[in-house]
Design an enzyme around this catalytic site. Structure first.
Site, mmCIF file in Angstrom:
data_model
loop_
_atom_site.group_PDB
_atom_site.id
_atom_site.type_symbol
_atom_site.label_atom_id
_atom_site.label_comp_id
_atom_site.label_asym_id
_atom_site.label_seq_id
_atom_site.Cartn_x
_atom_site.Cartn_y
_atom_site.Cartn_z
ATOM 1 N N PRO A 16 0.854 -1.197 0.000
ATOM 2 C CA PRO A 16 0.000 0.000 0.000
ATOM 3 C C PRO A 16 0.881 1.234 0.000
ATOM 4 C CG PRO A 16 0.063 -1.002 2.187
ATOM 5 C CD PRO A 16 0.807 -1.927 1.276
ATOM 6 N N GLN A 69 -6.189 -1.540 3.578
ATOM 7 C CA GLN A 69 -5.373 -1.162 4.722
ATOM 8 C C GLN A 69 -6.037 -0.027 5.486
ATOM 9 O OE1 GLN A 69 -1.455 1.043 4.795
ATOM 10 N NE2 GLN A 69 -0.717 -0.929 5.569
ATOM 11 N N CYS A 99 3.699 3.170 9.060
ATOM 12 C CA CYS A 99 3.902 4.463 8.411
ATOM 13 C C CYS A 99 4.510 5.461 9.380
ATOM 14 C CB CYS A 99 2.585 4.996 7.870
ATOM 15 S SG CYS A 99 2.745 6.576 7.012
ATOM 16 N N LYS A 141 0.711 -4.878 9.391
ATOM 17 C CA LYS A 141 1.968 -4.500 8.741
ATOM 18 C C LYS A 141 2.730 -3.593 9.697
ATOM 19 C CE LYS A 141 3.912 -2.787 4.387
ATOM 20 N NZ LYS A 141 4.850 -1.764 4.858
ATOM 21 N N ARG A 236 7.904 0.280 -4.243
ATOM 22 C CA ARG A 236 8.256 1.230 -5.304
ATOM 23 C C ARG A 236 8.739 0.556 -6.581
ATOM 24 N NH1 ARG A 236 12.444 4.304 -1.964
ATOM 25 N NH2 ARG A 236 12.261 2.386 -0.733
#
Length: 337
Positions: A16, A69, A99, A141, A236
């Protein structure tokens, strides 16, 4: 859940990524791989529930298998968000504990929750209850630690506490997150990777499924990591070079020989979706911005990007812009980087 019950799609997933993995991006990735697990951008539980933003859950059934998510730290709010998402076809609902952005920290969720495994356990227990029997699996995650935590202590303690609340599948970004002193971008590259620690945590807990995330740049690397992990998540690299990562992804997911998907085929397979989106008022540039890396490493790739970038923003732009960009791509095998 037995480790060998890890969903097939989770063997290879696309991470994500905020502002990147929207529904247009996911649909493009799906043209390359029919089986890899795709993730939505992070959706905040409060934005979904308090904002009555049910539209955040909208997606095309063709995107499946798809994971949602969520971000948040309020068990009740997360449970309500899961209840809203249940029945929408998501293969799993994932809680973001990785994050590092300032905005996420200010909302007391993301990587800062690595310091509060008890709260995360309360959150996932509420989410599991809301998902119910037969509902989407709840996964987490996370990072290996934050700031001055010792990952060798923080990660096992976090995993054990959250697993005790019912989570059986973890995706671990094998870097610390430095919440002060590094930007979110720097947090993706600067902290060193520790794949061995994540592998050790997995090996010591045979009842858990652990997927690896962080620094994986090629399909060959992904294959190699599957010797030690239940799944691999790529971010990425899959976005910037989808043909190289996802064009043969189904071989990894299914274990069967698959004909690689060419970028030309993936682009043209998008046409029905693009035509429908344009009718609904979506601008072409909103879709093709996710397609700029389709021909990475190929002669003509720069012209492809230029024609799409300049042509797609014009009022009324349609498939003719994409056809013109395709015509600029020279045929032949990928050039060496």
């Amino acid at each position: 859940m037995r480790r060998d019950a890890t969903p097939e799609a989770a063997r290879l997933s696309v991470a994500p990524m905020m502002d990147w993995t929207d529904r247009h991006c996911r649909m493009f990735h799906r043209q390359f791989s029919r089986h890899a697990l795709l993730y939505t951008e992070m959706v905040t539980a409060s934005g979904l529930v308090i904002g009555e933003a049910d539209w955040l859950l909208d997606h095309d059934a063709a995107e499946h298998p798809l994971a949602l998510q969520l971000g948040g730290s309020d068990p009740d709010m997360l449970a309500r968000a899961v209840a809203m998402a249940r029945g929408r076809g998501f293969a799993e609902i994932n809680l973001n504990v990785g994050c590092p952005s300032d905005r996420v920290q200010s909302g007391r969720f993301g990587a800062c929750l690595m310091r509060e495994p008890g709260l995360v356990a309360d959150c996932v227990a509420a989410m599991i209850g809301a998902a119910g029997e037969g509902g989407p699996e709840i996964t987490v995650k996370c990072r290996i630690g934050v700031d001055d935590q010792d990952p060798a202590e923080a990660l096992p303690a976090f995993v054990d506490r959250v697993a005790a609340a019912g989570v059986r599948r973890f995706i671990v970004h094998a870097r610390k997150a430095w919440l002060e002193g590094l930007s979110p971008k720097e947090n993706r590259d600067v902290p060193p990777l520790d794949y061995d620690l994540v592998a050790w945590v997995r090996a010591a807990r045979p009842d858990l499924s652990v997927s690896l995330n962080g620094g994986i740049a090629t399909l060959a690397e992904a294959r190699a990591h599957l010797d030690r992990f239940d799944g691999v998540m790529i971010g990425r690299a899959a976005y910037h070079d989808p043909a190289a990562i996802l064009g043969r992804a189904d071989e990894i997911v299914t274990g069967c020989a698959c004909e690689p998907v060419t970028p030309e085929a993936a682009v043209r397979d998008m046409y029905p979706y693009i035509e429908d989106a344009l009718v609904r008022g979506v601008r072409l540039n909103q879709i093709v911005r996710h397609m700029l890396g389709a021909f990475a490493g190929r002669p003509g790739a720069r012209a492809w990007r230029r024609i799409l970038s300049t042509g797609a923003v014009r009022p009324g732009a349609g498939l003719e812009v994409i056809e013109a960009a395709l015509a600029a791509v020279e045929p032949g095998r990928a050039a060496a980087e």
